[in-house]
Design a protein around this motif. Structure first.
Motif, PDB file in Angstrom:
ATOM      1  N   PHE A   1      -0.562  11.569 -10.879  1.00 34.47           N
ATOM      2  CA  PHE A   1       0.140  11.428  -9.528  1.00 34.47           C
ATOM      3  C   PHE A   1      -0.923  10.940  -8.640  1.00 34.47           C
ATOM      4  CE2 PHE A   1      -3.337  14.718  -8.243  1.00 34.47           C
ATOM      5  CZ  PHE A   1      -3.261  14.532  -6.933  1.00 34.47           C
ATOM      6  N   LYS A   2      -1.821  10.440  -8.889  1.00 34.86           N
ATOM      7  CA  LYS A   2      -2.549   9.617  -7.892  1.00 34.86           C
ATOM      8  C   LYS A   2      -2.003   8.221  -7.561  1.00 34.86           C
ATOM      9  CE  LYS A   2      -6.623  12.223  -9.044  1.00 34.86           C
ATOM     10  NZ  LYS A   2      -8.167  12.262  -9.910  1.00 34.86           N
ATOM     11  N   ILE A   3      -1.020   7.662  -8.779  1.00 31.61           N
ATOM     12  CA  ILE A   3      -0.401   6.389  -8.360  1.00 31.61           C
ATOM     13  C   ILE A   3       0.518   6.587  -7.367  1.00 31.61           C
ATOM     14  CG2 ILE A   3       1.224   4.605  -9.509  1.00 31.61           C
ATOM     15  CD1 ILE A   3      -0.022   5.798 -12.129  1.00 31.61           C
ATOM     16  N   VAL A   4       1.061   7.703  -7.227  1.00 35.64           N
ATOM     17  CA  VAL A   4       1.874   7.858  -5.870  1.00 35.64           C
ATOM     18  C   VAL A   4       1.359   8.092  -4.750  1.00 35.64           C
ATOM     19  CG1 VAL A   4       3.796   9.636  -4.932  1.00 35.64           C
ATOM     20  CG2 VAL A   4       3.372   9.482  -7.484  1.00 35.64           C
ATOM     21  N   VAL A   5      -0.135   8.617  -4.732  1.00 36.07           N
ATOM     22  CA  VAL A   5      -0.821   8.694  -3.432  1.00 36.07           C
ATOM     23  C   VAL A   5      -1.163   7.287  -3.096  1.00 36.07           C
ATOM     24  CG1 VAL A   5      -3.170   9.671  -2.484  1.00 36.07           C
ATOM     25  CG2 VAL A   5      -1.652  11.134  -4.029  1.00 36.07           C
ATOM     26  N   ALA A   6      -1.687   6.397  -4.148  1.00 36.58           N
ATOM     27  CA  ALA A   6      -1.945   4.927  -3.830  1.00 36.58           C
ATOM     28  C   ALA A   6      -0.826   4.360  -3.305  1.00 36.58           C
ATOM     29  CB  ALA A   6      -2.314   4.404  -5.165  1.00 36.58           C
ATOM     30  N   VAL A   7       0.591   4.551  -3.786  1.00 38.09           N
ATOM     31  CA  VAL A   7       1.523   3.758  -3.078  1.00 38.09           C
ATOM     32  C   VAL A   7       1.637   4.188  -1.630  1.00 38.09           C
ATOM     33  CG1 VAL A   7       4.087   3.365  -3.237  1.00 38.09           C
ATOM     34  CG2 VAL A   7       2.657   3.461  -5.252  1.00 38.09           C
ATOM     35  N   ALA A   8       1.518   5.352  -1.483  1.00 37.32           N
ATOM     36  CA  ALA A   8       1.651   6.045  -0.052  1.00 37.32           C
ATOM     37  C   ALA A   8       0.597   5.260   0.774  1.00 37.32           C
ATOM     38  CB  ALA A   8       1.481   7.503   0.066  1.00 37.32           C
ATOM     39  N   PHE A   9      -0.637   5.284   0.246  1.00 37.65           N
ATOM     40  CA  PHE A   9      -1.898   4.693   0.698  1.00 37.65           C
ATOM     41  C   PHE A   9      -1.429   3.181   1.259  1.00 37.65           C
ATOM     42  CE2 PHE A   9      -5.552   1.948   0.191  1.00 37.65           C
ATOM     43  CZ  PHE A   9      -6.318   2.476   1.461  1.00 37.65           C
ATOM     44  N   ALA A  10      -1.282   2.494   0.135  1.00 39.46           N
ATOM     45  CA  ALA A  10      -0.933   0.973   0.521  1.00 39.46           C
ATOM     46  C   ALA A  10       0.225   0.744   1.303  1.00 39.46           C
ATOM     47  CB  ALA A  10      -0.761   0.479  -0.906  1.00 39.46           C
ATOM     48  N   ARG A  11       1.353   1.552   1.403  1.00 38.52           N
ATOM     49  CA  ARG A  11       2.174   1.297   2.405  1.00 38.52           C
ATOM     50  C   ARG A  11       1.724   1.388   3.744  1.00 38.52           C
ATOM     51  NH1 ARG A  11       7.775   4.743   0.753  1.00 38.52           N
ATOM     52  NH2 ARG A  11       8.608   3.602  -0.507  1.00 38.52           N
ATOM     53  N   GLN A  12       0.897   2.290   4.046  1.00 41.82           N
ATOM     54  CA  GLN A  12       0.449   2.611   5.396  1.00 41.82           C
ATOM     55  C   GLN A  12      -0.392   1.932   5.804  1.00 41.82           C
ATOM     56  OE1 GLN A  12      -0.865   6.436   6.653  1.00 41.82           O
ATOM     57  NE2 GLN A  12       1.148   7.339   6.058  1.00 41.82           N
ATOM     58  N   VAL A  13      -1.265   0.905   4.924  1.00 38.05           N
ATOM     59  CA  VAL A  13      -2.242  -0.148   5.054  1.00 38.05           C
ATOM     60  C   VAL A  13      -1.203  -1.601   5.451  1.00 38.05           C
ATOM     61  CG1 VAL A  13      -3.997  -1.885   4.054  1.00 38.05           C
ATOM     62  CG2 VAL A  13      -4.196   0.863   3.723  1.00 38.05           C
ATOM     63  N   ALA A  14      -0.454  -1.766   4.609  1.00 40.44           N
ATOM     64  CA  ALA A  14       0.212  -2.880   4.824  1.00 40.44           C
ATOM     65  C   ALA A  14       1.063  -2.837   6.083  1.00 40.44           C
ATOM     66  CB  ALA A  14       1.593  -2.931   3.808  1.00 40.44           C
ATOM     67  N   ALA A  15       1.686  -1.564   6.834  1.00 42.02           N
ATOM     68  CA  ALA A  15       2.311  -1.350   7.765  1.00 42.02           C
ATOM     69  C   ALA A  15       1.593  -1.512   9.121  1.00 42.02           C
ATOM     70  CB  ALA A  15       3.224  -0.077   7.722  1.00 42.02           C
ATOM     71  N   GLY A  16       0.034  -1.363   8.853  1.00 38.60           N
ATOM     72  CA  GLY A  16      -0.951  -1.335   9.998  1.00 38.60           C
ATOM     73  C   GLY A  16      -1.234   0.112  10.546  1.00 38.60           C
ATOM     74  N   ARG A  17      -0.589   1.065   9.929  1.00 40.41           N
ATOM     75  CA  ARG A  17      -0.969   2.325  10.424  1.00 40.41           C
ATOM     76  C   ARG A  17      -2.298   2.801   9.638  1.00 40.41           C
ATOM     77  NH1 ARG A  17       4.482   2.886   8.803  1.00 40.41           N
ATOM     78  NH2 ARG A  17       4.186   3.887   7.030  1.00 40.41           N
ATOM     79  N   LEU A  18      -3.050   2.129   9.003  1.00 35.30           N
ATOM     80  CA  LEU A  18      -4.179   2.510   8.518  1.00 35.30           C
ATOM     81  C   LEU A  18      -5.168   1.333   8.255  1.00 35.30           C
ATOM     82  CD1 LEU A  18      -4.726   5.149   5.487  1.00 35.30           C
ATOM     83  CD2 LEU A  18      -6.386   3.363   5.945  1.00 35.30           C
ATOM     84  N   ASP A  19      -6.245   1.313   8.791  1.00 33.78           N
ATOM     85  CA  ASP A  19      -7.230   0.308   8.670  1.00 33.78           C
ATOM     86  C   ASP A  19      -8.182   0.433   7.555  1.00 33.78           C
ATOM     87  OD1 ASP A  19      -9.223  -1.481   8.806  1.00 33.78           O
ATOM     88  OD2 ASP A  19      -9.912  -1.231  10.719  1.00 33.78           O
ATOM     89  N   GLU A  20      -7.865  -0.007   6.441  1.00 36.05           N
ATOM     90  CA  GLU A  20      -8.612   0.172   5.215  1.00 36.05           C
ATOM     91  C   GLU A  20     -10.106   0.055   5.083  1.00 36.05           C
ATOM     92  OE1 GLU A  20      -7.298  -2.156   1.906  1.00 36.05           O
ATOM     93  OE2 GLU A  20      -7.681  -4.171   2.862  1.00 36.05           O
TER      94      GLU A  20
END
Length: 295
Positions: A45-64
């Motif tokens: 399931f961590k693949i799904v979490v990783a996609v959610a994380f990457a989406r927010q980084v790409a959208a600028g909502r999360l500073d990695e």
């Protein structure tokens, strides 16, 4: 003997029931072994979490590059930051890397709480993964085990598992796809296809997930079935009697295959090397078949 029967024999010989779906990413070929049966995901399931994380980084909502602290709250077992004695501070980017490379439970839960449950659910909804359910993060899975065993704290879980009867372990909700985080092999290869074809998110976000999955360190399951010149990006999943791995296999000629293999062993032994190896052998049989039958 057809390919499905050959693969089933691999699982039976290893002492497990197996579920598999393999598909060409650049063609129409598929191999199906109970590919629509519900399966326990465990850490896949961590693949799904990783996609959610990457989406927010790409959208600028999360500073990695922002730093986060893994505290004792997340010390719930495993390796990586989950196994550290002291608080650990690192960037979100590095936590995400450990989530996929080492299956770090603590890093996973910190990221899950940062992106939020809705963001994880949105990934499943957007990709039409209607039969995939993520009930929470790692601490939620461990908490369900503690509750099933009547424990007051997750901290007592590891010691208790060593003393309870096999019957009680087999009855745990985390081993029942109807009561825990679950999917089907076919939906997981659909998820992998979406990540590898930039349908799961922006190209930048999907490349981030692909890169993290390519650093997964465990060679004893999926990778064990392939020669060293074959590139593999994948994610394992492990629970009592459950051994899984899902990923993308890329041959030197550039042909790509998504493979999802899920197993349920007849044994609750902590180490199941025959089942681990069966995952690689079954995947290799499936991919060989796709390569030999491609038009």
């Amino acid at each position: 003997m057809d390919i499905a029967s050959q693969i089933e024999e691999v699982f039976v010989s290893a002492g497990a029931r197996g579920f598999l779906h393999a598909r060409e990413l650049d063609g129409e070929g598929q191999v199906d072994v109970d590919a629509d049966a519900p399966v326990v995901l465990a850490s896949v399931f961590k693949i799904v979490v990783a996609v959610a994380f990457a989406r927010q980084v790409a959208a600028g909502r999360l500073d990695e590059s922002e730093r986060a602290t893994v505290t004792t709250r997340y010390r719930i077992g495993g390796i990586g930051t989950a196994g550290c004695f002291d608080d650990v501070e690192m960037s979100w980017r590095d936590l995400a890397g450990l989530m996929l490379a080492l299956s770090d439970n603590a890093a996973t839960d910190l990221i899950y709480h940062r992106v939020g449950r809705q963001a994880v659910s949105d990934v499943l909804h957007d990709l039409g993964l209607d039969r995939t359910s993520v009930i929470g993060c790692c601490e939620d899975l461990f908490r369900s085990m503690a509750e099933d065993l009547g424990l007051a704290s997750v901290a007592d879980l590891e010691a208790q598992l060593a003393t309870v009867t096999p019957e009680r372990i087999w009855s745990l909700s985390v081993l029942d796809p109807g009561r825990t985080t679950a999917s089907t092999p076919r939906e997981i290869t659909a998820l992998l296809n979406a990540v590898w074809t930039d349908l799961a998110a922006s190209r930048e976000a999907c490349e981030r997930v692909r890169s993290m999955m390519s650093r997964q360190v465990w060679p004893h399951r999926l990778a064990s079935g392939f020669d060293s010149d074959v590139r593999i990006a994948s994610k394992t999943g492990t629970l009592p009697a459950v051994r899984n791995e899902a990923g993308v296999v890329v041959y030197p000629d550039g042909r790509r295959y998504a493979v999802a293999v899920f197993t349920r062993a007849t044994s609750l032994a902590e180490r199941l090397p025959a089942v681990d190896a069966a995952i690689g052998r079954a995947a290799r049989l499936a991919v060989n078949h796709l390569r030999e039958t491609a038009g």
